[in-house]
Design an enzyme around this catalytic site. Structure first.
Site, PDB file in Angstrom:
ATOM      1  N   ASP A  71       0.818  -1.214   0.000  1.00  0.00           N
ATOM      2  CA  ASP A  71       0.000   0.000   0.000  1.00  0.00           C
ATOM      3  C   ASP A  71       0.849   1.261   0.000  1.00  0.00           C
ATOM      4  O   ASP A  71       0.409   2.308   0.484  1.00  0.00           O
ATOM      5  CB  ASP A  71      -0.922  -0.003   1.227  1.00  0.00           C
ATOM      6  CG  ASP A  71      -0.160  -0.082   2.538  1.00  0.00           C
ATOM      7  OD1 ASP A  71       0.791  -0.897   2.617  1.00  0.00           O
ATOM      8  OD2 ASP A  71      -0.486   0.650   3.486  1.00  0.00           O
ATOM      9  N   LYS A 183      -6.583  -0.386   6.545  1.00  0.00           N
ATOM     10  CA  LYS A 183      -5.391  -0.131   7.363  1.00  0.00           C
ATOM     11  C   LYS A 183      -5.263   1.359   7.668  1.00  0.00           C
ATOM     12  O   LYS A 183      -5.538   2.201   6.798  1.00  0.00           O
ATOM     13  CB  LYS A 183      -4.153  -0.610   6.621  1.00  0.00           C
ATOM     14  CG  LYS A 183      -2.867  -0.118   7.270  1.00  0.00           C
ATOM     15  CD  LYS A 183      -1.661  -0.276   6.392  1.00  0.00           C
ATOM     16  CE  LYS A 183      -0.752   0.917   6.604  1.00  0.00           C
ATOM     17  NZ  LYS A 183       0.564   0.742   6.006  1.00  0.00           N
ATOM     18  N   GLU A 223      -2.968  -0.114  13.710  1.00  0.00           N
ATOM     19  CA  GLU A 223      -1.500  -0.047  13.613  1.00  0.00           C
ATOM     20  C   GLU A 223      -0.904   1.205  14.255  1.00  0.00           C
ATOM     21  O   GLU A 223      -0.725   2.225  13.591  1.00  0.00           O
ATOM     22  CB  GLU A 223      -1.079  -0.106  12.124  1.00  0.00           C
ATOM     23  CG  GLU A 223       0.436  -0.084  11.939  1.00  0.00           C
ATOM     24  CD  GLU A 223       0.891  -0.127  10.474  1.00  0.00           C
ATOM     25  OE1 GLU A 223       0.037  -0.125   9.572  1.00  0.00           O
ATOM     26  OE2 GLU A 223       2.103  -0.152  10.247  1.00  0.00           O
ATOM     27  N   GLU A 225       2.322   2.289  15.035  1.00  0.00           N
ATOM     28  CA  GLU A 225       3.717   1.851  14.866  1.00  0.00           C
ATOM     29  C   GLU A 225       4.612   2.594  15.848  1.00  0.00           C
ATOM     30  O   GLU A 225       4.701   3.829  15.812  1.00  0.00           O
ATOM     31  CB  GLU A 225       4.195   2.103  13.424  1.00  0.00           C
ATOM     32  CG  GLU A 225       5.675   1.740  13.269  1.00  0.00           C
ATOM     33  CD  GLU A 225       6.196   1.738  11.835  1.00  0.00           C
ATOM     34  OE1 GLU A 225       5.376   1.851  10.888  1.00  0.00           O
ATOM     35  OE2 GLU A 225       7.425   1.631  11.660  1.00  0.00           O
ATOM     36  N   LYS A 265      -1.651  -4.579  14.039  1.00  0.00           N
ATOM     37  CA  LYS A 265      -0.369  -4.549  13.331  1.00  0.00           C
ATOM     38  C   LYS A 265       0.646  -3.831  14.205  1.00  0.00           C
ATOM     39  O   LYS A 265       0.910  -2.645  14.030  1.00  0.00           O
ATOM     40  CB  LYS A 265      -0.562  -3.851  11.979  1.00  0.00           C
ATOM     41  CG  LYS A 265       0.684  -3.854  11.122  1.00  0.00           C
ATOM     42  CD  LYS A 265       0.361  -3.672   9.655  1.00  0.00           C
ATOM     43  CE  LYS A 265       1.629  -3.398   8.877  1.00  0.00           C
ATOM     44  NZ  LYS A 265       1.478  -3.516   7.447  1.00  0.00           N
ATOM     45  N   SER A 334       2.579  -8.772   8.383  1.00  0.00           N
ATOM     46  CA  SER A 334       1.977  -7.868   7.399  1.00  0.00           C
ATOM     47  C   SER A 334       3.112  -6.964   6.940  1.00  0.00           C
ATOM     48  O   SER A 334       3.174  -5.783   7.277  1.00  0.00           O
ATOM     49  CB  SER A 334       0.849  -7.054   8.050  1.00  0.00           C
ATOM     50  OG  SER A 334       0.381  -6.083   7.135  1.00  0.00           O
ATOM     51  N   TYR A 396       6.422   6.645   5.676  1.00  0.00           N
ATOM     52  CA  TYR A 396       5.868   5.642   4.766  1.00  0.00           C
ATOM     53  C   TYR A 396       4.978   6.266   3.716  1.00  0.00           C
ATOM     54  O   TYR A 396       4.141   7.071   4.032  1.00  0.00           O
ATOM     55  CB  TYR A 396       5.055   4.603   5.558  1.00  0.00           C
ATOM     56  CG  TYR A 396       4.931   3.323   4.791  1.00  0.00           C
ATOM     57  CD1 TYR A 396       3.787   3.062   4.070  1.00  0.00           C
ATOM     58  CD2 TYR A 396       5.993   2.446   4.739  1.00  0.00           C
ATOM     59  CE1 TYR A 396       3.690   1.908   3.333  1.00  0.00           C
ATOM     60  CE2 TYR A 396       5.887   1.290   4.007  1.00  0.00           C
ATOM     61  CZ  TYR A 396       4.740   1.033   3.305  1.00  0.00           C
ATOM     62  OH  TYR A 396       4.652  -0.111   2.562  1.00  0.00           O
TER      63      TYR A 396
HETATM   64  P1  13P Z   1       6.968  -2.271   6.737  1.00  0.00           P
HETATM   65  O1  13P Z   1       6.769  -3.774   6.897  1.00  0.00           O
HETATM   66  O2  13P Z   1       7.859  -1.921   5.594  1.00  0.00           O
HETATM   67  O3  13P Z   1       7.352  -1.630   8.037  1.00  0.00           O
HETATM   68  O4  13P Z   1       5.555  -1.666   6.316  1.00  0.00           O
HETATM   69  C1  13P Z   1       4.567  -1.651   7.246  1.00  0.00           C
HETATM   70  C2  13P Z   1       3.348  -0.986   6.792  1.00  0.00           C
HETATM   71  O5  13P Z   1       2.648  -0.402   7.582  1.00  0.00           O
HETATM   72  C3  13P Z   1       2.913  -1.101   5.414  1.00  0.00           C
HETATM   73  O6  13P Z   1       1.526  -1.288   5.385  1.00  0.00           O
END
Ligand code: 13P
Length: 396
Positions: A71, A183, A223, A225, A265, A334, A396
């Site tokens: 994505d 997501k 997610e 992160e 995630k 993922s 990202y």
């Molecule tokens: P990565 O596995 O490269 O950290 O990507 C995570 C993400 O959120 C992509 O959807």
């Protein structure tokens, strides 16, 4: 309060299950009420898609399978293409995504693929809808619905994630287009705090997004992160992760999100990327499983880790270490970078390399499938697959 909900209950129909199924292609009214006894009803709102959400989540969290995160926004995809000397044109993005979705037999290891909006509406180079190719491979199509990160005023140079405005119209349209899960990625920075404000904002945003997605029939991937950036040790990551997940589940519950119909995630619990002490897969697994046991209810069907800049092999070894004994949830992957890195480099934009690139993707997908089953040995991995991909301040 009591009388307000009583009025609400009286005026709200209890949707018969057969009606949910009949009308599933149409958008349902936003809530049904679940009966607990024949004469009364709970005041908890349940999406009219509840049964379907549970089924979708279970399909994605099926043994030996995980998610291919493909994505990348057009800007990020541009960076990937640039790294192999290609221009960021729609045709090049289409060629790369066609290669990924049509890798023969991918569905044996991959249960879901997260798409960027462009890909959800895009056809392959052969003119077939990408979504149809995925469904034929028994891969559930998913969609990134957040609108990216922007600075969070009043914080310590931290970020918040945009995208709630108009989200319910977008999720309804994505469902019509074939997406069945969503997501939303927000981030928490350890070196920048994290401030209480940033953690609360991240958790609240995820919970609102999750409730809205479920209301449209999409299983939300939750997610937050926790970025790898920093010099901190693994104990500090553990401490922050406990705080973040406590808040996330507090707000998920407050927003009446159906836990059986979500997927998580998380980042694995590791030391900061610039910490001098490195952790073994066993240490990462011990810390991460301890965190999950303390914070994640067993009603949640699947934990689908992100790779976050780990090397392809590292991400697989860590996942394998977490699956050495049974877990209450499906513990899987993922990954974006940790599935695609060797594949992208092998392709290099050349049509004659498509097969070799697809083989590289299948090698990683199979390795992670084995790791999901706790059976990965790490033998025969290439040097490329062992290279770390951490980028400081990665967006990202
Ligand atoms: P990565 O596995 O490269 O950290 O990507 C995570 C993400 O959120 C992509 O959807």
């Amino acid at each position: 309060m009591a009388s307000a909900s009583a009025t609400l209950l009286k005026s709200s129909p209890i949707i018969d299950k057969s009606e949910w199924i009949k009308g599933q292609n149409l958008r349902q009214p936003s809530a049904g009420f679940v009966r607990c006894h024949s004469t009364s009803a709970l005041t908890i709102r349940a999406s009219s898609y509840a049964d379907e959400l549970v089924k979708t989540a279970k399909t994605i969290a099926s043994p030996g399978r995980g998610i291919l995160a493909m994505d990348e926004s057009n800007a990020t995809c541009g960076k990937r293409l640039d790294s192999i000397g290609l221009e960021n044109t729609e045709a090049n993005r289409q060629a790369y995504r066609t290669l990924l979705v049509s890798a023969p037999g991918l569905g044996e290891y991959i249960s879901g693929a997260i798409l960027f909006e462009e890909t959800l509406y895009q056809s392959t180079t052969e003119g077939k809808k990408m979504v149809d190719v995925l469904v034929e491979q028994k891969i559930v199509p998913g969609i990134k619905v957040d609108k990216g990160l922007v600075p969070l005023p009043g914080s310590n140079n931290e970020s918040w994630c945009q995208g709630l405005d108009g989200l319910s119209s977008r999720t309804a349209a994505y469902y019509q287009q074939g997406a069945r899960f969503a997501k939303w990625r927000t981030v928490v920075s350890i070196p920048n705090g994290p401030s209480a404000l940033a953690v609360k904002e991240a958790a609240w945003g995820l919970a609102r997004y999750a409730a809205i997605s479920q209301d449209s029939g999409l299983v939300p991937i939750v997610e937050p992160e926790i970025l790898l950036d920093g010099e901190h040790g693994i104990d500090r990551t553990f401490e922050v992760a406990q705080k973040v997940w406590a808040e996330v589940f507090f707000y998920l519950a407050e927003n009446n999100v159906l836990f059986e119909g979500i997927l998580l995630k998380p980042s694995m619990v590791t030391p900061g990327a610039e910490c001098k002490d490195k952790a073994t897969p066993q240490q990462v697994a011990d810390y991460t499983l301890k965190l999950l046991h303390r914070r994640i209810p067993p009603a949640v069907p699947g934990i689908m880790f992100l790779s976050g800049g780990q090397s392809e092999v590292e991400a697989t070894l860590n996942l394998n270490a977490m699956n050495q004994s049974p877990n209450p949830w499906h513990v899987s992957f993922s990954y974006a970078r940790a599935l695609q890195n060797t594949c992208l480099k092998t392709w290099g934009g050349r049509p004659e390399n498509v097969k070799a690139a697809q083989d590289a993707l299948l090698t990683r997908a199979k390795a992670n499938s084995l790791a999901q089953l706790g059976k990965y040995t790490g033998e025969g991995e290439s040097e490329e697959a062992k290279k770390g991909m951490f980028v400081k301040g990665y967006v990202y």
